[in-house]
Write a protein that holds these residues in place. Structure first.
Motif, mmCIF file in Angstrom:
data_model
loop_
_atom_site.group_PDB
_atom_site.id
_atom_site.type_symbol
_atom_site.label_atom_id
_atom_site.label_comp_id
_atom_site.label_asym_id
_atom_site.label_seq_id
_atom_site.Cartn_x
_atom_site.Cartn_y
_atom_site.Cartn_z
ATOM 1 N N GLN A 1 9.247 -11.669 0.047
ATOM 2 C CA GLN A 1 8.880 -10.252 0.108
ATOM 3 C C GLN A 1 10.003 -9.384 -0.447
ATOM 4 O OE1 GLN A 1 6.135 -8.785 0.713
ATOM 5 N NE2 GLN A 1 6.610 -6.710 1.328
ATOM 6 N N GLN B 1 6.342 -5.005 -4.525
ATOM 7 C CA GLN B 1 5.686 -4.281 -3.433
ATOM 8 C C GLN B 1 6.648 -4.054 -2.265
ATOM 9 O OE1 GLN B 1 2.402 -3.030 -3.570
ATOM 10 N NE2 GLN B 1 3.302 -1.867 -1.898
ATOM 11 N N GLY B 2 7.419 -5.072 -1.891
ATOM 12 C CA GLY B 2 8.376 -4.919 -0.792
ATOM 13 C C GLY B 2 9.428 -3.874 -1.119
ATOM 14 N N GLU C 1 9.084 -1.398 -3.339
ATOM 15 C CA GLU C 1 8.389 -0.106 -3.407
ATOM 16 C C GLU C 1 8.214 0.487 -2.022
ATOM 17 O OE1 GLU C 1 3.872 1.534 -3.961
ATOM 18 O OE2 GLU C 1 4.388 -0.331 -4.942
ATOM 19 N N ASP C 2 7.751 -0.316 -1.080
ATOM 20 C CA ASP C 2 7.528 0.171 0.281
ATOM 21 C C ASP C 2 8.821 0.678 0.911
ATOM 22 O OD1 ASP C 2 4.840 -0.469 0.053
ATOM 23 O OD2 ASP C 2 5.026 -2.350 1.170
ATOM 24 N N ALA C 3 9.897 -0.091 0.763
ATOM 25 C CA ALA C 3 11.185 0.308 1.334
ATOM 26 C C ALA C 3 11.712 1.572 0.657
ATOM 27 C CB ALA C 3 12.189 -0.833 1.197
ATOM 28 N N TRP D 1 9.940 3.924 -0.942
ATOM 29 C CA TRP D 1 9.090 5.074 -0.608
ATOM 30 C C TRP D 1 9.417 5.612 0.788
ATOM 31 C CZ3 TRP D 1 6.641 8.612 -3.068
ATOM 32 C CH2 TRP D 1 5.739 9.427 -2.420
ATOM 33 N N LEU D 2 9.632 4.729 1.763
ATOM 34 C CA LEU D 2 10.012 5.181 3.106
ATOM 35 C C LEU D 2 11.314 5.974 3.063
ATOM 36 C CD1 LEU D 2 9.128 2.079 5.301
ATOM 37 C CD2 LEU D 2 8.021 4.331 5.342
ATOM 38 N N GLN E 1 10.741 9.493 1.431
ATOM 39 C CA GLN E 1 9.982 10.390 2.292
ATOM 40 C C GLN E 1 10.862 11.155 3.279
ATOM 41 O OE1 GLN E 1 7.010 7.593 3.792
ATOM 42 N NE2 GLN E 1 5.455 8.851 2.816
ATOM 43 N N LYS F 1 -0.463 3.068 -5.812
ATOM 44 C CA LYS F 1 -0.712 3.628 -4.487
ATOM 45 C C LYS F 1 -0.150 5.021 -4.364
ATOM 46 C CE LYS F 1 1.121 1.021 -1.523
ATOM 47 N NZ LYS F 1 1.599 0.209 -0.426
ATOM 48 N N ARG F 2 0.989 5.266 -4.971
ATOM 49 C CA ARG F 2 1.663 6.543 -4.886
ATOM 50 C C ARG F 2 2.201 6.849 -6.281
ATOM 51 N NH1 ARG F 2 3.321 3.588 0.030
ATOM 52 N NH2 ARG F 2 4.526 2.031 -1.020
#
Length: 134
Positions: free
Chosen positions: A78, A83-84, A86-88, A90-91, A94, A127-128
């Motif tokens: 991951q 994707q992993g 991107e998620d980290a 993006w958080l 934010q 997704k974003r």
């Protein structure tokens, strides 16, 4: 800091190591988390850099290629997935969305005063979206 010296383009490279985004350049860890790196930019933007525009290039460095670890040719974890990362990322972004220009078009300079513009060198997989992603 580079921003005090007049630089307005930052080339930030992060690897996702054990769930934490860590700054890397080449194979060398910079011993700084992405949180600390971006917080330094935010602090400058809120203070001395009020009214300035900073382009922030963010690139993913595969964690299995960072440091002295043996490199894998086929990343499957991951942490090495887009994707992993991107998620980290993006958080993290934010936390201060007020300092990022978020429209999907080229802005005028007046529109991005006191803003960071993301020059995205990793995927958002649809997704974003943030400007200059691709």
């Amino acid at each position: 800091m580079q921003l005090d010296a007049g630089l307005r383009f930052l080339d930030l490279r992060f690897a996702l190591k054990k769930g934490v985004l860590v700054a890397y350049h080449g194979i060398q860890s910079q011993f700084m988390s992405a949180i600390d790196a971006l917080e330094a930019v935010y602090e400058w933007m809120d203070g001395k850099g009020k009214g300035e525009t900073v382009i922030v290039s963010i690139k993913q460095v595969r964690s299995d290629l960072a440091g002295c670890e043996r490199a894998s040719l086929t990343p499957s974890s991951q942490e090495n997935s887009a994707q992993g990362f991107e998620d980290a990322m993006w958080l993290l972004l934010q936390q201060r969305l007020d300092l990022w220009y978020l429209e999907d078009r080229w802005p005028t300079l007046g529109e991005v005063r006191s803003k960071c513009i993301l020059f995205c060198r990793f995927g958002f997989h649809g997704k974003r979206t943030l400007p200059l992603s691709g």
